[in-house]
Every structure is written in structure tokens, then in C-alpha cells.
Enzyme design. Structure first.
Site, PDB file in Angstrom:
ATOM      1  N   THR A 201      33.542 -26.261 -18.555  1.00  0.00           N
ATOM      2  CA  THR A 201      34.630 -26.528 -17.597  1.00  0.00           C
ATOM      3  C   THR A 201      34.878 -27.882 -17.244  1.00  0.00           C
ATOM      4  O   THR A 201      33.904 -28.513 -17.186  1.00  0.00           O
ATOM      5  CB  THR A 201      34.172 -25.554 -16.378  1.00  0.00           C
ATOM      6  OG1 THR A 201      34.224 -24.280 -16.820  1.00  0.00           O
ATOM      7  CG2 THR A 201      35.042 -25.919 -15.305  1.00  0.00           C
ATOM      8  N   ARG A 229      37.813 -10.809 -17.521  1.00  0.00           N
ATOM      9  CA  ARG A 229      36.925 -11.261 -16.534  1.00  0.00           C
ATOM     10  C   ARG A 229      37.179 -12.528 -16.293  1.00  0.00           C
ATOM     11  O   ARG A 229      38.039 -13.173 -16.924  1.00  0.00           O
ATOM     12  CB  ARG A 229      35.576 -11.530 -17.512  1.00  0.00           C
ATOM     13  CG  ARG A 229      34.449 -12.250 -16.543  1.00  0.00           C
ATOM     14  CD  ARG A 229      34.532 -13.652 -16.682  1.00  0.00           C
ATOM     15  NE  ARG A 229      33.436 -14.163 -16.234  1.00  0.00           N
ATOM     16  CZ  ARG A 229      33.309 -15.728 -16.125  1.00  0.00           C
ATOM     17  NH1 ARG A 229      33.863 -16.683 -16.989  1.00  0.00           N
ATOM     18  NH2 ARG A 229      32.164 -16.251 -15.469  1.00  0.00           N
ATOM     19  N   VAL A 230      37.358 -12.875 -15.054  1.00  0.00           N
ATOM     20  CA  VAL A 230      37.649 -14.059 -14.395  1.00  0.00           C
ATOM     21  C   VAL A 230      36.532 -14.769 -13.649  1.00  0.00           C
ATOM     22  O   VAL A 230      35.809 -14.054 -12.911  1.00  0.00           O
ATOM     23  CB  VAL A 230      38.714 -13.982 -13.088  1.00  0.00           C
ATOM     24  CG1 VAL A 230      39.146 -15.292 -12.762  1.00  0.00           C
ATOM     25  CG2 VAL A 230      40.135 -13.388 -13.970  1.00  0.00           C
ATOM     26  N   ASP A 232      34.814 -18.276 -11.639  1.00  0.00           N
ATOM     27  CA  ASP A 232      35.100 -19.160 -10.233  1.00  0.00           C
ATOM     28  C   ASP A 232      36.048 -20.256 -10.472  1.00  0.00           C
ATOM     29  O   ASP A 232      36.352 -20.601  -9.356  1.00  0.00           O
ATOM     30  CB  ASP A 232      33.712 -19.778  -9.913  1.00  0.00           C
ATOM     31  CG  ASP A 232      33.087 -20.905 -10.858  1.00  0.00           C
ATOM     32  OD1 ASP A 232      33.204 -20.743 -11.956  1.00  0.00           O
ATOM     33  OD2 ASP A 232      32.976 -22.038 -10.316  1.00  0.00           O
ATOM     34  N   THR A 251      31.077 -26.535 -11.940  1.00  0.00           N
ATOM     35  CA  THR A 251      31.050 -25.909 -13.311  1.00  0.00           C
ATOM     36  C   THR A 251      29.744 -25.101 -13.426  1.00  0.00           C
ATOM     37  O   THR A 251      28.785 -25.634 -13.035  1.00  0.00           O
ATOM     38  CB  THR A 251      30.865 -27.145 -14.291  1.00  0.00           C
ATOM     39  OG1 THR A 251      30.723 -26.450 -15.652  1.00  0.00           O
ATOM     40  CG2 THR A 251      29.969 -28.138 -14.046  1.00  0.00           C
ATOM     41  N   GLY A 254      29.899 -18.657 -13.368  1.00  0.00           N
ATOM     42  CA  GLY A 254      30.799 -18.366 -12.344  1.00  0.00           C
ATOM     43  C   GLY A 254      30.456 -17.356 -11.516  1.00  0.00           C
ATOM     44  O   GLY A 254      30.855 -17.370 -10.105  1.00  0.00           O
TER      45      GLY A 254
END
Length: 332
Positions: A201, A229-230, A232, A251, A254
Site C-alpha cells: 500500500t 473484501r475491503v 483499511d 499500511t 487492514g
């Protein structure tokens, strides 16, 4: 402009518990104005060729120089964050934009968020597949809608209707990320996502000449992720947060950052306990570590003091002062 290696910053940089790196400029007029990260994880020098390490360092410095130039011209912290992250999103080295990892079904799904510390406004997108620069889509959500977060096909459509650069999904396909998915699929387990393929990230925090802070984060998520899926990165307060005192980008794994509202927690410790930016990031990363999570945090306060804290073997990271002094680091 002078370039400084992290190893030569003993006078201003301190390594502390939690593998945290902090720095304070020696004079107010030469404060830090931009801080970036490109992911944290098991990053060992023994696993890095000299050529690849140089590529990482060069891209991190390019990103810093890009944002710094805008800040020197009087542009806003939002403009600097967006432009800086564009550089990282365009590089296949990082898990964002061009270098995004693959889902279980072989797609690239991108998430991003941005927050203006001065106004308190924020925008985010999740699960887009055709937007070249997800951070710009997040900013468009913030500035052109009454919403904070758009997701999936609707977010792709929104980006196209608002004139953002749209690309074919194949644009995000890189051989290295595809191979990473194949290796994870061989493990044939949802828990296979719990390795370092989830890192990479990118994020940025900027402080402009008017003293305004902004923060942004962009990611391709986690290799082999399923079911929409998601993590942070598009969640305001978890992966990204900014107010008038501090900007934060995160990073790492999440789920832990969401549960512990990590980005906001840094700001809360500063506001309610009076901690400095370094103390706050170190305390929060220690909490993540205790919970079993890993990753890193970058933060920058309104006085130009910055911190880069992580509990992993390394984190791609860098910062630049108002006068153009650059520091770039990868390992502990």
C-alpha cells in the site's frame, strides 16, 4: 537540493521500540513538508538485488520531489498528496494502481482515500477496476458528491462520468503480481492471504505553506482476497486521517487497522493525551503489534515534525523538508 541517507541522520533521527523512525527538523523554516510510504512487510536486504533496491529508492525520491515542487509553488497539501501518490500508483513496484495485486478470481480491485485536515472533508473509493489513479477518484468523491465512500461498479462509473482517466482492466496486469497469486493459490486456503502479499500500500501526508495538512492512501488490497473484501485503506479513521494538527496514512494488515481505528487513534492520542507525533505513532503501532497485526504508520504534524513507525522488517518510506532535503529508507 541535498539528499541525505537515513544512516547519516543520527543527529535528528531516533530508532525506538516498535521499530519506529522519527525526525524533527532543526529549524521551523526547514520543517518536513511531505512524508510517504510504499508498504511495510518482510523486506530484507538479502532478498533485494542492488538494481531493484535502486529502483525503489529512485521512485520514492521521484514521488517526494513531485509533491515538494508543488508545495514550493504554493499548491495545496491536497494537490501535493494527489500528485505524489500518482507517481507511486504508476509504478509496478508498489501494490497500488499499476502494481496492484490480484484477487482470488484474477481481478485487480483498487481502493483509495484522501482527507483534507483543514476542512475535515474526506473521500474514498473501493473495489474499482478501471480507474488509473484511484486517489483522484477518492478526491472527486470528496469534492463532487455528498458522500464519503463509493464502491464497485458504481465507483468506476462515477469516475468515468467525472472525466477521470479510465483504462482497460488489463492495464493493471503485471507478471510479478500474477505469479504471486499463483503461488498463494497453491496453498488453497483463505488463510493464504495472511502473508506479505498483502503489503505494498502507498500513502502520503503533506503540509502546505498555509499550514494545512492532507493525507491519502492507495492500495490494491490483499493478494487472493475474496467476496469483495475491503481493507483499511479506503476507511477514513482506519487507514487515512487528517485534521488541523496531524495527517496520518497507514499500511499493513487492514483488518487490525480497522478494528483499532489506527489513523484516528494517532490523532486522538495527540489531542487528548498531549502526545507528540512520534510518541503517538509508536503507541499505536505497539497496540497493533500486541493484537497480532503488523504494518506501519506515517504521520506529519502542523509544526513539520514527522514519524515513520513500523513493526515489520522494513517499510518503503521517505520524507522531504521544505528546503528539499530528502531521506529515503527501506530496512530497519
Amino acid at each position: 537540493m541535498k539528499k541525505t541517507n537515513l544512516r547519516n541522520l543520527a543527529a535528528v533521527m531516533v530508532a525506538t521500540v516498535g521499530i519506529a523512525c522519527t525526525a524533527t527538523p532543526t529549524a521551523q523554516e526547514d520543517r518536513y513538508v511531505l512524508v510517504i510510504h510504499g508498504g511495510a512487510g518482510t523486506i530484507q536486504k538479502s532478498d533485494m538485488t542492488p538494481e531493484r533496491e535502486q529502483a525503489y529508492r529512485a521512485t520514492l525520491e521521484e514521488a517526494l520531489r513531485t509533491g515538494h515542487k508543488l508545495l514550493q509553488q504554493g499548491s495545496s497539501s491536497l494537490d501535493a498528496v494527489e500528485a505524489t501518490i500518482h507517481v507511486l500508483e504508476d509504478s509496478p513496484l508498489f501494490n497500488a494502481g499499476k502494481g496492484a495485486v490480484f484477487t482470488h478470481d484474477g481481478h485487480n480491485e483498487l481502493d483509495a482515500s484522501i482527507m483534507d485536515g483543514h476542512s475535515g472533508q474526506a473521500g474514498a473509493i473501493a473495489g474499482v477496476r478501471t480507474v488509473r489513479h484511484p486517489i483522484s477518484a477518492a478526491r472527486a468523491v470528496m469534492e463532487k458528491t455528498e458522500h464519503v465512500l463509493l464502491s464497485g461498479a458504481g465507483a468506476d462509473r462515477f469516475a468515468a462520468e467525472n472525466g477521470l482517466e479510465i483504462v482497460e482492466p488489463s492495464y493493471f496486469h503485471t507478471p510479478e503480481r500474477w505469479q504471486s497469486l499463483q503461488e498463494v493459490l497453491k496453498q488453497d486456503s483463505l488463510k493464504a492471504t495472511g502473508n506479505d502479499s498483502k503489503f505494498g500500500t502507498v500513502g502520503c501526508v503533506a503540509l502546505d505553506q498555509k499550514g494545512r495538512l492532507a493525507a491519502g492512501t492507495s492500495t490494491g488490497g490483499m493478494t487472493n482476497k475474496r467476496y469483495g473484501r475491503v481493507g483499511d485503506s479506503p476507511i477514513i479513521g482506519a487507514g487515512t486521517y487528517a485534521n488541523e494538527s496531524v495527517g496520518v496514512s497507514c499500511t499493513g494488515w487492514g483488518e487490525f487497522y480497522i478494528r483499532h481505528v489506527v489513523a484516528h487513534d494517532v490523532a486522538a492520542l495527540m489531542a487528548y493525551k498531549g502526545l507528540g507525533v512520534a510518541e503517538a505513532t509508536e503507541a499505536v503501532i505497539a497496540k497493533v503489534d500486541k493484537a497480532g497485526g503488523d504494518g506501519g504508520i506515517i504521520a506529519l504534524d502542523r509544526e513539520g515534525r514527522m514519524s515513520m513507525s513500523f513493526n515489520t522488517a522494513g517499510m518503503y518510506r521517505g520524507a522531504i523538508t521544505s528546503s528539499g532535503e530528502v531521506i529515503v529508507g527501506i530496512y530497519q
